[in-house]
Design a protein around this motif. Structure first.
Motif, PDB file in Angstrom:
ATOM      1  N   LEU A  96      71.067  87.512   6.682  1.00  0.00           N
ATOM      2  CA  LEU A  96      71.279  86.503   7.707  1.00  0.00           C
ATOM      3  C   LEU A  96      72.550  85.745   7.348  1.00  0.00           C
ATOM      4  O   LEU A  96      72.801  85.456   6.174  1.00  0.00           O
ATOM      5  N   TRP A 101      62.877  79.039   8.150  1.00  0.00           N
ATOM      6  CA  TRP A 101      63.436  80.112   8.979  1.00  0.00           C
ATOM      7  C   TRP A 101      62.495  80.345  10.144  1.00  0.00           C
ATOM      8  O   TRP A 101      61.331  80.695   9.961  1.00  0.00           O
ATOM      9  N   ASN A 102      63.015  80.121  11.354  1.00  0.00           N
ATOM     10  CA  ASN A 102      62.228  80.280  12.574  1.00  0.00           C
ATOM     11  C   ASN A 102      62.796  81.428  13.396  1.00  0.00           C
ATOM     12  O   ASN A 102      63.716  81.229  14.206  1.00  0.00           O
ATOM     13  N   PRO A 103      62.281  82.639  13.230  1.00  0.00           N
ATOM     14  CA  PRO A 103      62.774  83.762  14.029  1.00  0.00           C
ATOM     15  C   PRO A 103      62.129  83.778  15.407  1.00  0.00           C
ATOM     16  O   PRO A 103      60.935  83.541  15.555  1.00  0.00           O
ATOM     17  N   GLN A 151      66.925  84.925  18.578  1.00  0.00           N
ATOM     18  CA  GLN A 151      67.787  84.454  17.500  1.00  0.00           C
ATOM     19  C   GLN A 151      66.950  83.974  16.324  1.00  0.00           C
ATOM     20  O   GLN A 151      65.723  83.907  16.395  1.00  0.00           O
ATOM     21  N   ASP A 152      67.661  83.649  15.244  1.00  0.00           N
ATOM     22  CA  ASP A 152      67.034  83.115  14.040  1.00  0.00           C
ATOM     23  C   ASP A 152      67.594  81.722  13.802  1.00  0.00           C
ATOM     24  O   ASP A 152      68.817  81.529  13.775  1.00  0.00           O
ATOM     25  N   ARG A 179      69.906  91.832  12.701  1.00  0.00           N
ATOM     26  CA  ARG A 179      69.067  90.823  12.061  1.00  0.00           C
ATOM     27  C   ARG A 179      67.892  91.498  11.379  1.00  0.00           C
ATOM     28  O   ARG A 179      67.426  92.550  11.815  1.00  0.00           O
ATOM     29  N   PRO A 202      61.537  89.892  11.596  1.00  0.00           N
ATOM     30  CA  PRO A 202      60.981  88.589  11.228  1.00  0.00           C
ATOM     31  C   PRO A 202      59.952  88.625  10.121  1.00  0.00           C
ATOM     32  O   PRO A 202      59.753  87.631   9.434  1.00  0.00           O
ATOM     33  N   ARG A 209      59.624  82.650   5.096  1.00  0.00           N
ATOM     34  CA  ARG A 209      60.314  81.790   6.048  1.00  0.00           C
ATOM     35  C   ARG A 209      60.475  80.374   5.524  1.00  0.00           C
ATOM     36  O   ARG A 209      60.868  79.480   6.270  1.00  0.00           O
TER      37      ARG A 209
END
Length: 281
Positions: A5, A43-45, A49-50, A85, A88, A93
């Motif tokens: 990322l 980290w919020n996938p 988007q991330d 990417r 997820p 995260r």
């Protein structure tokens, strides 16, 4: 599929500092490790988007009232919708900011971010490969972006323009079928073209013609320092205009420069409604 990322450091650091400064933190894990209680990036996938957000409370919001987040900047293959990417589920995260593992040579993440920014870093690279979660090199702050498109990309000749270069047009190699935002292209430029960009922008700022008088933050400034291209942007606080370096670009193996990649949108020229090239070199 990419396992990295890539974030802009100037977007990540304010989010991280909010978490550090917050008096309390949102629960971010079902585990009970000491590192799970304290300031962290989350980290919020999503499907599109991330995003990195702070776990600090109260929440941090941007000027529009939305939850402040730092997006990962990656490519999209337009014909297939495929994105560069990690999946997820491929990594944790929750990224503690103050945690230090005495058995590892890595420093706390907040120290890496702060020191990286102080030393001219512009990008945060995060390895999301589950085999490397404990690696001391999982988080890297760099002054330039490494890969801008997949290794098997086909590059085609095109002519491009951008507001950041005062809508001048330049010959480029663009990644066939790839985009960052809707309708833009990922471009690389030969050294003579880069020198032309540098000269064109310098002439704009030196011009006494008020029609060639960009507002602060409207166009970039470029400078070649040996083989390294520095990219700067201005900000006006209402009193003075200040220039800040926002990126460094190194020549790739073919000697081309990815000027402005993931910083501003390059558009193909001419577009369907534009009939020709009036400002091109």
């Amino acid at each position: 599929m990419s396992t990295r990322l890539c974030f802009r450091l100037d977007e990540v650091l304010p989010v991280a500092e909010h978490a550090i400064a917050s008096p309390t933190w949102r629960a971010t894990s079902t585990h009970h490790h000491p590192a799970d209680r304290g300031p962290a990036l989350i980290w919020n996938p999503t499907d599109e988007q991330d995003l990195l957000t702070s776990n600090g409370l109260p929440d941090q919001h941007d000027d529009d009232g939305d939850l402040r987040a730092a997006p990962a900047w990656t490519w999209r293959h337009v014909p297939t919708g495929r994105r560069g990417r990690p999946h997820p589920g491929d990594a944790d995260r929750f990224w503690p900011l103050n945690h230090h593992d005495p058995d590892s040579h890595s420093r706390p993440l907040i120290a890496q971010l702060r020191e990286g920014a102080a030393n001219g870093g512009h990008w945060l690279m995060v390895d999301a490969d589950p085999r490397d979660l404990a690696s001391p090199d999982r988080f890297l702050v760099l002054d330039h972006r490494e890969q801008i498109a997949p290794p098997d990309t086909q590059w085609v000749h095109a002519r491009v323009t951008a507001a950041a270069v005062w809508y001048a047009t330049y010959p480029a190699l663009v990644a066939d079928g790839y985009s960052v935002r809707d309708g833009d292209v990922i471009a690389r430029f030969a050294l003579p073209t880069v020198r032309g960009m540098v000269a064109d922008l310098r002439a704009i700022y030196r011009s006494e013609d008020r029609r060639n008088d960009p507002m602060p933050g409207e166009t970039a400034a470029l400078r070649l320092d040996g083989e390294v291209l520095t990219v700067s942007w201005s900000h006006d606080d209402g009193h003075t205009e200040q220039w800040t370096e926002i990126d460094r670009v190194y020549p790739d193996s073919d000697g081309h420069y990815a000027v402005g990649a993931y910083l501003w949108p390059w558009k193909p020229w001419p577009t369907p409604r534009q009939g020709g090239d009036r400002r091109g070199r």
